[in-house]
Write an enzyme that holds these catalytic residues in place. Structure first.
Site, PDB file in Angstrom:
ATOM      1  N   TYR A  93      37.718  34.973  43.948  1.00 54.47           N
ATOM      2  CA  TYR A  93      39.066  35.567  43.843  1.00 54.47           C
ATOM      3  C   TYR A  93      39.663  35.788  45.235  1.00 54.47           C
ATOM      4  O   TYR A  93      40.800  35.396  45.512  1.00 54.47           O
ATOM      5  CB  TYR A  93      38.983  36.890  43.084  1.00 54.47           C
ATOM      6  N   SER A 114      47.077  39.230  46.898  1.00 52.95           N
ATOM      7  CA  SER A 114      46.347  40.493  46.729  1.00 52.95           C
ATOM      8  C   SER A 114      45.947  40.970  48.118  1.00 52.95           C
ATOM      9  O   SER A 114      45.862  40.159  49.059  1.00 52.95           O
ATOM     10  CB  SER A 114      45.096  40.234  45.889  1.00 52.95           C
TER      11      SER A 114
HETATM   12  N1  LIG Z   1      46.146  44.451  38.757  1.00 59.41           N
HETATM   13  C1  LIG Z   1      45.712  44.461  39.995  1.00 59.41           C
HETATM   14  O1  LIG Z   1      44.979  45.384  40.398  1.00 59.41           O
HETATM   15  C2  LIG Z   1      46.125  43.356  40.957  1.00 59.41           C
HETATM   16  C3  LIG Z   1      45.932  43.574  42.338  1.00 59.41           C
HETATM   17  C4  LIG Z   1      46.300  42.587  43.234  1.00 59.41           C
HETATM   18  C5  LIG Z   1      46.828  41.399  42.783  1.00 59.41           C
HETATM   19  N2  LIG Z   1      46.995  41.189  41.446  1.00 59.41           N
HETATM   20  C6  LIG Z   1      47.563  39.896  41.029  1.00 59.41           C
HETATM   21  O2  LIG Z   1      48.755  40.143  40.317  1.00 59.41           O
HETATM   22  C7  LIG Z   1      48.993  39.080  39.385  1.00 59.41           C
HETATM   23  C8  LIG Z   1      49.280  39.674  38.020  1.00 59.41           C
HETATM   24  O3  LIG Z   1      48.164  40.448  37.634  1.00 59.41           O
HETATM   25  P1  LIG Z   1      48.239  41.639  36.561  1.00 59.41           P
HETATM   26  O4  LIG Z   1      47.504  42.768  37.135  1.00 59.41           O
HETATM   27  O5  LIG Z   1      49.615  41.825  36.078  1.00 59.41           O
HETATM   28  O6  LIG Z   1      47.292  40.983  35.455  1.00 59.41           O
HETATM   29  P2  LIG Z   1      47.360  40.930  33.849  1.00 59.41           P
HETATM   30  O7  LIG Z   1      47.922  42.196  33.318  1.00 59.41           O
HETATM   31  O8  LIG Z   1      45.993  40.465  33.453  1.00 59.41           O
HETATM   32  O9  LIG Z   1      48.413  39.769  33.610  1.00 59.41           O
HETATM   33  C9  LIG Z   1      48.108  38.434  33.893  1.00 59.41           C
HETATM   34  C10 LIG Z   1      49.224  37.560  33.371  1.00 59.41           C
HETATM   35  O10 LIG Z   1      48.854  36.178  33.589  1.00 59.41           O
HETATM   36  C11 LIG Z   1      48.977  35.480  32.348  1.00 59.41           C
HETATM   37  N3  LIG Z   1      47.974  34.427  32.267  1.00 59.41           N
HETATM   38  C12 LIG Z   1      46.619  34.576  32.325  1.00 59.41           C
HETATM   39  N4  LIG Z   1      46.024  33.391  32.154  1.00 59.41           N
HETATM   40  C13 LIG Z   1      47.016  32.479  31.985  1.00 59.41           C
HETATM   41  C14 LIG Z   1      47.024  31.081  31.745  1.00 59.41           C
HETATM   42  N5  LIG Z   1      45.884  30.382  31.645  1.00 59.41           N
HETATM   43  N6  LIG Z   1      48.219  30.451  31.605  1.00 59.41           N
HETATM   44  C15 LIG Z   1      49.378  31.159  31.670  1.00 59.41           C
HETATM   45  N7  LIG Z   1      49.430  32.477  31.901  1.00 59.41           N
HETATM   46  C16 LIG Z   1      48.262  33.131  32.048  1.00 59.41           C
HETATM   47  C17 LIG Z   1      48.761  36.534  31.278  1.00 59.41           C
HETATM   48  O11 LIG Z   1      49.413  36.200  30.069  1.00 59.41           O
HETATM   49  P3  LIG Z   1      48.728  35.531  28.767  1.00 59.41           P
HETATM   50  O12 LIG Z   1      47.406  36.175  28.566  1.00 59.41           O
HETATM   51  O13 LIG Z   1      49.745  35.816  27.723  1.00 59.41           O
HETATM   52  O14 LIG Z   1      48.640  34.072  29.095  1.00 59.41           O
HETATM   53  C18 LIG Z   1      49.468  37.740  31.882  1.00 59.41           C
HETATM   54  O15 LIG Z   1      50.840  37.669  31.616  1.00 59.41           O
HETATM   55  C19 LIG Z   1      47.736  38.197  39.435  1.00 59.41           C
HETATM   56  O16 LIG Z   1      47.984  37.073  40.241  1.00 59.41           O
HETATM   57  C20 LIG Z   1      46.690  39.091  40.087  1.00 59.41           C
HETATM   58  O17 LIG Z   1      45.716  38.359  40.768  1.00 59.41           O
HETATM   59  C21 LIG Z   1      46.657  42.154  40.522  1.00 59.41           C
END
Ligand SMILES: NC(=O)c1ccc[n+]([C@@H]2O[C@H](COP(=O)([O-])OP(=O)(O)OC[C@H]3O[C@@H](n4cnc5c(N)ncnc54)[C@H](OP(=O)(O)O)[C@@H]3O)[C@@H](O)[C@H]2O)c1
Length: 270
Positions: A155, A142
């Site tokens: 985080y 991130s």
């Molecule tokens: N969105 C943002 O603004 C943003 C910005 C910077 C970085 N990121 C990073 O990008 C990555 C993806 O984020 P996103 O925004 O796509 O988030 P998201 O929509 O909340 O998706 C998170 C994913 O992780 C899975 N997950 C959560 N807990 C889990 C567990 N205990 N075991 C296995 N899978 C798990 C979820 O699936 P299930 O619930 O089906 O398990 C889902 O597929 C993360 O590492 C986040 O830190 C996001």
């Protein structure tokens, strides 16, 4: 480096950035192993990608925060005869609010997913790649990785770990035919903020999951160690050259407005 005919394992593929990465990998001809907890969402995506792109897809539903999850996943894929060429450590979560008010169990789960599972999965799949002299790892960090984030202290620290760990591996393995890339998105419109229990902290240039996935896969293909999607988000890396007190004051002010009174809830199973 081409994706066609390789097999990529994507964690957190049931939605958001992970699903976009899976879609674009399939469009580039990669076979897929989709990993997360939500079996139905993973199965629907697997069927869609198989039908649209003619790639092989495997689904493994697992909670990556469970002890031994990475090893169990590796054992399951060995049983199915699946070899991984690209490990995409995307699954992640955050918590928001004052540190002392966030339940300790939530913090532990956050570290288990964002740090421990990522390292364990790398241990499970990298050694084979090194033996073969090909393959690689794409980690999702991130822009929070580049400086401390008041009210998201754990985080940002966890993502700093991911950034540092990934860059070190890039240097260790670049002459062994292994690629390691870390992608550092700014804000992305996904279900992330809902899980965080706050409004979307829109600090930086908002991107779509598809834009982030495209930048990440292009960067990995070119052998880049770090990818920051969005030019404005790239400029944020420069903040680390400011005096630390100023960086902390800016973070406290900007994040405090959105997250200062947030209380990320206890986690409920997916
Ligand atoms: N969105 C943002 O603004 C943003 C910005 C910077 C970085 N990121 C990073 O990008 C990555 C993806 O984020 P996103 O925004 O796509 O988030 P998201 O929509 O909340 O998706 C998170 C994913 O992780 C899975 N997950 C959560 N807990 C889990 C567990 N205990 N075991 C296995 N899978 C798990 C979820 O699936 P299930 O619930 O089906 O398990 C889902 O597929 C993360 O590492 C986040 O830190 C996001």
């Amino acid at each position: 480096m081409e994706y066609r005919g390789t097999t990529a394992l994507v964690t957190g593929a049931s939605g958001g950035i992970g699903a976009a990465l899976a879609e674009q990998l399939a469009a580039r001809g990669a076979h897929l192993v989709l990993v997360a907890r939500s079996t139905e969402r993973l199965t629907a995506l697997a069927e869609q990608l198989r039908a649209e792109h003619g790639v092989r897809t495997e689904v493994v539903s697992t909670d990556l925060t469970a002890p031994g999850a990475a090893e169990a996943l590796r054992t399951e894929l060995d049983r199915r005869g699946v070899r991984i060429d690209l490990l995409v450590n995307n699954a992640g979560m955050a918590s928001a609010g004052r540190f002392a008010e966030i339940p300790a169990s939530r913090t532990r789960t956050e570290l288990a997913l964002d740090v421990c599972a990522l390292v364990d999965l790398t241990h499970a799949f990298l050694p084979d790649m090194v033996r073969r002299g090909s393959g690689g790892v794409l980690n999702v960090a991130s822009t929070a990785a580049f400086q401390p984030a008041p009210y998201m202290a754990v985080y940002a620290a966890a993502k700093s770990f991911v950034l540092s760990f990934s860059r070190a591996l890039w240097a260790e393995y670049r002459s062994a035919g292994i690629r390691v890339t870390v992608v550092c998105p700014g804000p992305v419109r996904t279900g992330f903020a809902v899980r965080l229990g706050t409004p979307q902290p829109e600090i930086g240039q908002l991107r779509t999951p598809a834009q982030v996935a495209r930048a990440a896969l292009d960067g990995y293909r070119r052998g880049r160690h770090t990818v920051v999607p969005g030019a404005a988000n790239g400029l944020m890396q420069g903040i680390r050259f400011l005096p630390t007190r100023l960086v902390l004051a800016i973070g406290r002010r900007t994040l405090g407005r959105v997250l200062g009174t947030a209380h990320s809830p206890e986690l409920t199973p997916a």
